[in-house]
Design a protein around this motif. Structure first.
Motif, short mmCIF file in Angstrom:
data_model
loop_
_atom_site.label_atom_id
_atom_site.label_comp_id
_atom_site.label_asym_id
_atom_site.label_seq_id
_atom_site.Cartn_x
_atom_site.Cartn_y
_atom_site.Cartn_z
N THR A 1 -0.27 3.28 5.68
CA THR A 1 -1.00 2.29 4.86
C THR A 1 -2.44 2.73 4.65
OG1 THR A 1 0.40 0.46 5.65
CG2 THR A 1 -1.76 -0.10 4.73
N GLN B 1 -3.98 3.69 0.91
CA GLN B 1 -5.09 2.91 0.37
C GLN B 1 -6.24 3.80 -0.10
OE1 GLN B 1 -5.84 0.32 3.74
NE2 GLN B 1 -4.83 -1.42 2.76
N HIS C 1 1.07 0.03 -1.61
CA HIS C 1 -0.27 0.62 -1.76
C HIS C 1 -0.18 1.99 -2.44
CE1 HIS C 1 -2.34 -2.45 0.57
NE2 HIS C 1 -1.42 -2.35 1.54
#
Length: 534
Positions: A445, A449, A478
């Protein structure tokens, strides 16, 4: 055994991709093209002779046929005079007979799907037969300005090369000769060695994937004289012996113009690296040195450390798949700091240990020109990526970063994400983080991002190992969001990541606008292409 095979196969594929980034081709040649005659309906235009097309060289294809025809007679006369002065050119009774002979050669090239050229004859992987080779030999007297000959990957060349080398005096301007994977015999090797002195302008010689070169290298190189113009010497997987390596070391001082030396996949030359290293001391112009899978021993690695500081012009260094380097290369790796021009460092699958990786990390800070950095399949990188923090910050030219199967952990990816966010990897085009299954969803993640800041990124690989399948977490959303902000991305490797139906639908949403296409490789071994809207 499965793991090892996967290792070598995957690394060879990825390394070939990296080589495209840093092609070292000192010479570019203009190729003239054969054009077919066109006739309009109800009208037959005078046919332009093959002689004219043959001599046209690099003239623009858009030149009007009228202008071409005006020069036909003078060019044909020049060509006839040139052919007549050739030692091997037989006297022809008339211009008609000459034209007939030339047209036969044109038909030979057309049969192979190739184009007639005056400086380059590329018959690479054309499935040449013995009869084709004989026809090619008859073509050589008409190629007095030939600078490049490539007949690689044609099995029937083996055993017949003498018929070509006997005509080498006709193509004395030859600069590039490629004979890779031609199944050359010992007699072929001997004939080639005798012919090399007839092509003094030779700058590139490729004999890769010919096992009979091994044990016979002196037959090829023994007649090279001081002042040789050879710039590129490629001997990949030639079954070179330790004696060949020792002889090569003696020849290298003669090759003052040498810029590229590729000895990869010759596992028996490691024992003769002392001689090779001594010879390398005289090759101050060397820009590319490839020793992939050469069986380097601990002793030979130490010897190579003594030479590295002298190769100040080196731009590419490949030491991959030499696992004995792991515990004995601190001196070698620490001296990489003396290579300020180094653009590509490939050191994957070398079983690096903590001490050697630390030495590499400290030296890499000084490699400001680095564009390709491959550390894949070195487990010691995992948990220690912080040692490369300063390198990643200072490597403003870095385009390819490969950390596949490095046992990376979540902290490593978090560090990488932070570096990306601060803009230090702005030039990155390929990022390989595949086979690092220990990274948790939180780590993926953080990366996804921040990946949107890699504006020049083309390829991203986060695939899992073949033995592991996992469902995509929230990080996938994402990633999709980042993809919409990356203008150049074309491929995302996601093998073994399983997409639930809802995420498959999200991918399909990208196909609505169809402005460009991104290839998502996911779901086990399935492959899918989805046009991207943005």
């Amino acid at each position: 055994m499965v793991k090892s095979a996967e290792n070598d196969h995957g690394e060879n594929r990825k390394q070939q991709e990296d080589d495209v980034i840093l092609e070292n081709t000192p010479i570019n040649f203009t190729m003239s093209q054969t054009r077919k005659n066109n006739s309009s309906e109800g009208e037959t235009k005078p046919q332009t002779s093959f002689v004219n097309k043959f001599l046209r060289g690099s003239k623009a294809e858009s030149r009007e046929e009228k202008n071409d025809l005006q020069t036909t007679d003078s060019q044909a006369g020049d060509w006839i005079q040139k052919a007549a002065t050739s030692d091997a050119a037989k006297p022809l009774s008339s211009e008609t007979e000459l034209r007939s002979s030339v047209e036969e050669n044109e038909q030979f090239l057309q049969k192979l799907g190739e184009k007639a050229v005056d400086k380059c004859l590329d018959l690479n992987n054309c499935g040449l037969t013995t009869a084709d080779l004989k026809e090619m030999v008859t073509l050589l007297p008409f190629l007095l300005d030939l600078e490049e000959l490539d007949i690689s990957w044609n099995d029937f060349v083996g055993g017949t090369l003498h018929s070509i080398t006997q005509q080498m005096h006709l193509v004395s301007k030859l600069k590039i000769l490629r004979l890779g994977s031609c199944r050359l015999t010992t007699d072929d090797v001997r004939a080639l060695g005798e012919a090399l002195e007839m092509i003094p302008e030779l700058e590139e010689l490729n004999l890769s994937w010919n096992s009979k070169v091994g044990g016979n290298l002196p037959l090829i190189l023994q007649k090279l004289q001081k002042g040789s113009k050879i710039q590129i010497l490629e001997l990949v997987d030639c079954a070179l012996t330790s004696e060949d390596g020792a002889f090569l070391g003696q020849v290298l001082p003669v090759l003052q113009s040498l810029e590229v030396l590729d000895l990869s996949m010759n596992r028996d030359i490691g024992g003769s690296l002392n001689s090779i290293a001594q010879g390398l001391k005289s090759t101050s112009n060397l820009k590319v040195l490839k020793l992939h899978s050469c069986g380097l021993s601990q002793t030979s690695v130490k010897i190579l450390a003594q030479v590295i500081p002298l190769l100040s012009n080196l731009q590419e260094l490949d030491l991959s798949a030499n696992k004995n380097m792991g515990s004995s290369s601190e001196n070698l790796l620490s001296r990489l700091r003396f290579l300020p021009a180094l653009k590509s460092l490939v050191i994957n699958n070398c079983a690096l240990e903590s001490e050697t990786f630390t030495a590499l990390a400290e030296a890499s800070v000084h490699l400001s020109a680095l564009e390709v950095f491959n550390l894949s399949w070195n487990k010691c990188v995992g948990g220690n990526l912080k040692l490369l923090l300063e390198t990643l910050k200072l490597s403003t030219s870095l385009q390819v970063l490969r950390l596949s199967s490095c046992s990376l952990v979540t902290e490593d990816v978090a560090l990488l994400a932070s570096v990306i966010q601060t803009g230090h990897l702005a030039k990155l085009r390929k990022l390989d983080l595949s086979y690092n299954d220990s990274i948790c969803d939180a780590g993926w993640t953080m990366l996804c991002q921040k990946v949107q800041f890699l504006n020049e990124l083309i390829e991203l690989d986060v695939s899992l190992r073949p033995s592991n399948f996992r469902g995509c977490g929230r990080w996938f959303r994402h990633l999709l969001c980042a993809v919409t902000k990356l203008p150049q991305i074309t491929e995302i490797g996601m093998k073994r990541w399983i997409l639930p139906a809802s995420q498959e639908e999200e991918l399909e949403w990208f196909g609505q606008d169809r402005k460009r296409s991104i290839r998502f490789d996911h779901g086990g071994f399935q492959e899918a292409d989805f046009p991207l809207s943005y």
